[in-house]
Scaffold this motif. Structure first.
Motif, PDB file in Angstrom:
ATOM      1  N   ILE A 161      -6.311   0.630  -8.141  1.00  0.00           N
ATOM      2  CA  ILE A 161      -7.546   1.113  -8.783  1.00  0.00           C
ATOM      3  C   ILE A 161      -8.731   0.245  -8.358  1.00  0.00           C
ATOM      4  O   ILE A 161      -9.804   0.742  -8.023  1.00  0.00           O
ATOM      5  CB  ILE A 161      -7.417   1.062 -10.331  1.00  0.00           C
ATOM      6  N   LYS A 162      -8.503  -1.069  -8.362  1.00  0.00           N
ATOM      7  CA  LYS A 162      -9.560  -2.010  -7.974  1.00  0.00           C
ATOM      8  C   LYS A 162     -10.034  -1.733  -6.551  1.00  0.00           C
ATOM      9  O   LYS A 162     -11.223  -1.727  -6.261  1.00  0.00           O
ATOM     10  CB  LYS A 162      -9.022  -3.451  -8.061  1.00  0.00           C
ATOM     11  N   LYS A 163      -9.075  -1.511  -5.658  1.00  0.00           N
ATOM     12  CA  LYS A 163      -9.424  -1.252  -4.255  1.00  0.00           C
ATOM     13  C   LYS A 163     -10.171   0.080  -4.113  1.00  0.00           C
ATOM     14  O   LYS A 163     -11.085   0.211  -3.301  1.00  0.00           O
ATOM     15  CB  LYS A 163      -8.160  -1.206  -3.391  1.00  0.00           C
ATOM     16  N   ILE A 187       0.643  -3.201 -10.305  1.00  0.00           N
ATOM     17  CA  ILE A 187       0.449  -2.661  -8.954  1.00  0.00           C
ATOM     18  C   ILE A 187      -0.539  -1.494  -8.995  1.00  0.00           C
ATOM     19  O   ILE A 187      -1.417  -1.367  -8.138  1.00  0.00           O
ATOM     20  CB  ILE A 187       1.804  -2.226  -8.342  1.00  0.00           C
ATOM     21  N   PHE A 188      -0.411  -0.665 -10.029  1.00  0.00           N
ATOM     22  CA  PHE A 188      -1.321   0.477 -10.189  1.00  0.00           C
ATOM     23  C   PHE A 188      -2.772  -0.007 -10.291  1.00  0.00           C
ATOM     24  O   PHE A 188      -3.663   0.495  -9.597  1.00  0.00           O
ATOM     25  CB  PHE A 188      -0.923   1.260 -11.455  1.00  0.00           C
ATOM     26  N   ASP A 189      -2.992  -1.016 -11.138  1.00  0.00           N
ATOM     27  CA  ASP A 189      -4.355  -1.535 -11.348  1.00  0.00           C
ATOM     28  C   ASP A 189      -4.925  -2.144 -10.074  1.00  0.00           C
ATOM     29  O   ASP A 189      -6.136  -2.089  -9.836  1.00  0.00           O
ATOM     30  CB  ASP A 189      -4.357  -2.588 -12.468  1.00  0.00           C
ATOM     31  N   ASP A 190      -4.053  -2.730  -9.278  1.00  0.00           N
ATOM     32  CA  ASP A 190      -4.504  -3.327  -8.025  1.00  0.00           C
ATOM     33  C   ASP A 190      -5.062  -2.243  -7.089  1.00  0.00           C
ATOM     34  O   ASP A 190      -6.096  -2.437  -6.446  1.00  0.00           O
ATOM     35  CB  ASP A 190      -3.323  -4.062  -7.377  1.00  0.00           C
ATOM     36  N   PHE A 240     -14.254   0.800  -4.846  1.00  0.00           N
ATOM     37  CA  PHE A 240     -15.267   0.708  -3.802  1.00  0.00           C
ATOM     38  C   PHE A 240     -15.744   2.107  -3.398  1.00  0.00           C
ATOM     39  O   PHE A 240     -16.895   2.298  -3.022  1.00  0.00           O
ATOM     40  CB  PHE A 240     -14.669  -0.034  -2.593  1.00  0.00           C
ATOM     41  N   TYR A 241     -14.841   3.082  -3.502  1.00  0.00           N
ATOM     42  CA  TYR A 241     -15.149   4.456  -3.084  1.00  0.00           C
ATOM     43  C   TYR A 241     -15.419   5.391  -4.260  1.00  0.00           C
ATOM     44  O   TYR A 241     -16.207   6.313  -4.162  1.00  0.00           O
ATOM     45  CB  TYR A 241     -13.985   5.038  -2.272  1.00  0.00           C
ATOM     46  N   SER A 242     -14.708   5.171  -5.360  1.00  0.00           N
ATOM     47  CA  SER A 242     -14.768   6.122  -6.469  1.00  0.00           C
ATOM     48  C   SER A 242     -14.251   5.476  -7.752  1.00  0.00           C
ATOM     49  O   SER A 242     -13.409   4.576  -7.708  1.00  0.00           O
ATOM     50  CB  SER A 242     -13.877   7.333  -6.138  1.00  0.00           C
ATOM     51  N   ASN A 243     -14.757   5.939  -8.879  1.00  0.00           N
ATOM     52  CA  ASN A 243     -14.149   5.551 -10.151  1.00  0.00           C
ATOM     53  C   ASN A 243     -12.856   6.321 -10.354  1.00  0.00           C
ATOM     54  O   ASN A 243     -12.791   7.508 -10.027  1.00  0.00           O
ATOM     55  CB  ASN A 243     -15.087   5.879 -11.316  1.00  0.00           C
ATOM     56  N   VAL A 244     -11.855   5.637 -10.871  1.00  0.00           N
ATOM     57  CA  VAL A 244     -10.617   6.322 -11.232  1.00  0.00           C
ATOM     58  C   VAL A 244     -10.364   6.082 -12.708  1.00  0.00           C
ATOM     59  O   VAL A 244     -10.384   4.945 -13.180  1.00  0.00           O
ATOM     60  CB  VAL A 244      -9.406   5.817 -10.421  1.00  0.00           C
ATOM     61  N   ASN A 245     -10.147   7.159 -13.406  1.00  0.00           N
ATOM     62  CA  ASN A 245      -9.977   7.121 -14.847  1.00  0.00           C
ATOM     63  C   ASN A 245      -8.567   7.609 -15.174  1.00  0.00           C
ATOM     64  O   ASN A 245      -8.240   8.763 -14.919  1.00  0.00           O
ATOM     65  CB  ASN A 245     -11.051   8.062 -15.440  1.00  0.00           C
ATOM     66  N   LEU A 246      -7.715   6.713 -15.694  1.00  0.00           N
ATOM     67  CA  LEU A 246      -6.345   7.117 -16.051  1.00  0.00           C
ATOM     68  C   LEU A 246      -6.315   7.547 -17.513  1.00  0.00           C
ATOM     69  O   LEU A 246      -6.616   6.755 -18.407  1.00  0.00           O
ATOM     70  CB  LEU A 246      -5.369   5.952 -15.815  1.00  0.00           C
ATOM     71  N   ILE A 247      -5.981   8.805 -17.735  1.00  0.00           N
ATOM     72  CA  ILE A 247      -5.922   9.344 -19.101  1.00  0.00           C
ATOM     73  C   ILE A 247      -4.462   9.586 -19.458  1.00  0.00           C
ATOM     74  O   ILE A 247      -3.800  10.436 -18.862  1.00  0.00           O
ATOM     75  CB  ILE A 247      -6.713  10.673 -19.198  1.00  0.00           C
ATOM     76  N   LYS A 248      -3.945   8.780 -20.389  1.00  0.00           N
ATOM     77  CA  LYS A 248      -2.527   8.891 -20.744  1.00  0.00           C
ATOM     78  C   LYS A 248      -2.356   9.805 -21.953  1.00  0.00           C
ATOM     79  O   LYS A 248      -3.085   9.691 -22.938  1.00  0.00           O
ATOM     80  CB  LYS A 248      -1.954   7.509 -21.095  1.00  0.00           C
ATOM     81  N   HIS A 293       3.455   7.430 -10.145  1.00  0.00           N
ATOM     82  CA  HIS A 293       2.072   6.962 -10.324  1.00  0.00           C
ATOM     83  C   HIS A 293       1.632   6.082  -9.149  1.00  0.00           C
ATOM     84  O   HIS A 293       0.497   6.177  -8.682  1.00  0.00           O
ATOM     85  CB  HIS A 293       1.946   6.152 -11.622  1.00  0.00           C
ATOM     86  N   LEU A 294       2.525   5.205  -8.708  1.00  0.00           N
ATOM     87  CA  LEU A 294       2.184   4.326  -7.579  1.00  0.00           C
ATOM     88  C   LEU A 294       2.019   5.141  -6.295  1.00  0.00           C
ATOM     89  O   LEU A 294       1.120   4.887  -5.490  1.00  0.00           O
ATOM     90  CB  LEU A 294       3.260   3.245  -7.377  1.00  0.00           C
ATOM     91  N   MET A 295       2.888   6.146  -6.120  1.00  0.00           N
ATOM     92  CA  MET A 295       2.810   6.972  -4.908  1.00  0.00           C
ATOM     93  C   MET A 295       1.485   7.735  -4.866  1.00  0.00           C
ATOM     94  O   MET A 295       0.836   7.827  -3.824  1.00  0.00           O
ATOM     95  CB  MET A 295       4.005   7.938  -4.857  1.00  0.00           C
ATOM     96  N   LEU A 296       1.072   8.264  -6.017  1.00  0.00           N
ATOM     97  CA  LEU A 296      -0.183   9.026  -6.065  1.00  0.00           C
ATOM     98  C   LEU A 296      -1.393   8.118  -5.841  1.00  0.00           C
ATOM     99  O   LEU A 296      -2.271   8.419  -5.023  1.00  0.00           O
ATOM    100  CB  LEU A 296      -0.308   9.749  -7.416  1.00  0.00           C
ATOM    101  N   ILE A 297      -1.431   6.995  -6.555  1.00  0.00           N
ATOM    102  CA  ILE A 297      -2.620   6.133  -6.456  1.00  0.00           C
ATOM    103  C   ILE A 297      -2.716   5.530  -5.046  1.00  0.00           C
ATOM    104  O   ILE A 297      -3.816   5.347  -4.513  1.00  0.00           O
ATOM    105  CB  ILE A 297      -2.614   5.037  -7.562  1.00  0.00           C
ATOM    106  N   GLU A 298      -1.562   5.281  -4.436  1.00  0.00           N
ATOM    107  CA  GLU A 298      -1.579   4.747  -3.065  1.00  0.00           C
ATOM    108  C   GLU A 298      -2.128   5.790  -2.100  1.00  0.00           C
ATOM    109  O   GLU A 298      -2.898   5.460  -1.194  1.00  0.00           O
ATOM    110  CB  GLU A 298      -0.167   4.320  -2.658  1.00  0.00           C
TER     111      GLU A 298
END
Lengths: 145, 145
Positions: free
Chosen positions: A23-25, A18-21, A28-36, A124-129
């Protein structure tokens, strides 16, 4: 435009999908880089916080505006949160289960999402959403609730 | 002990997997019954709200204590939310994307989760997680953040 999400711990396969989905959307606006950051193992809570905080600080890119997701901070509506995304270089920080040493993040903005406590993965889902929703708001896209 | 979640709309496979996983964990404490209401299709927003509200009201079991998830309500900490779960027969209501006619829910408690707006599917995960967290709190189980 670049967004970093720097967080402690891992995502299970189910949450990652769900997180990656999102990110894909957002791409279109910005790169998102997840650093674990790997969880620091110890029985000493203070040592965990200290080490995880240092590991996060090392990963924050130069000149990045830092937003710390915190239990002790102000809440913003999605519309106000969207305005933060106008910065050019942003790093969101999600601490581990013991949190971070907040005083080490000088000059960071703090954001609270809820009075309730949510688990790491769900947060993580709440933030990315909200990031995706924010870009949709800034770009006047209709986005189904 | 029985909990109903009455909500408008559907869950995609990806969200359903995580939702069902929480249901399984909660089953140790309580049955959870998800009652889905079909979205009412119309160009008339008021008609949608009216019809979906009526459909929800029909599904609320007799003598059930109703909790309405609302944008215009008080927020509670996870610890306070847990106390609501001591009721014997509870129905949580999640409206559709246009919301419900709140004045039709007489005697219902209203709960707000965040100043931010979250999408329908993600909100299901947030609610079911808080129910699980609530039972863990009531039963003194250690539950990783």
């Amino acid at each position: 435009m670049k967004i970093n999400i720097i967080s402690v711990g891992t995502l299970s396969k189910e949450f990652q999908v769900i997180f990656d989905d999102y990110i894909k959307k957002i791409n279109f606006y910005s790169n998102v880089n997840l650093i674990k950051i790997k969880e620091f193992k110890s029985n000493n809570k203070d040592l965990i916080i200290k080490n995880e905080t240092m590991a996060i600080l090392e990963k924050i890119p130069k000149n990045s505006k830092v937003f710390l997701c915190s239990l002790n901070a102000e809440q913003y509506s999605s519309e106000k949160f969207a305005l933060f995304l106008q910065e050019d270089n942003i790093s969101f920080v999600i601490g581990g289960s013991h949190g971070v040493d907040e005083k080490m993040f000088k000059g960071a903005w703090k954001i609270n999402f809820s009075k309730m406590t949510f688990p790491h993965q769900l947060f993580h889902l709440m933030l990315i959403e909200q990031i995706y929703r924010g870009f949709s708001i800034l770009n006047n896209k209709i986005y189904h609730k």
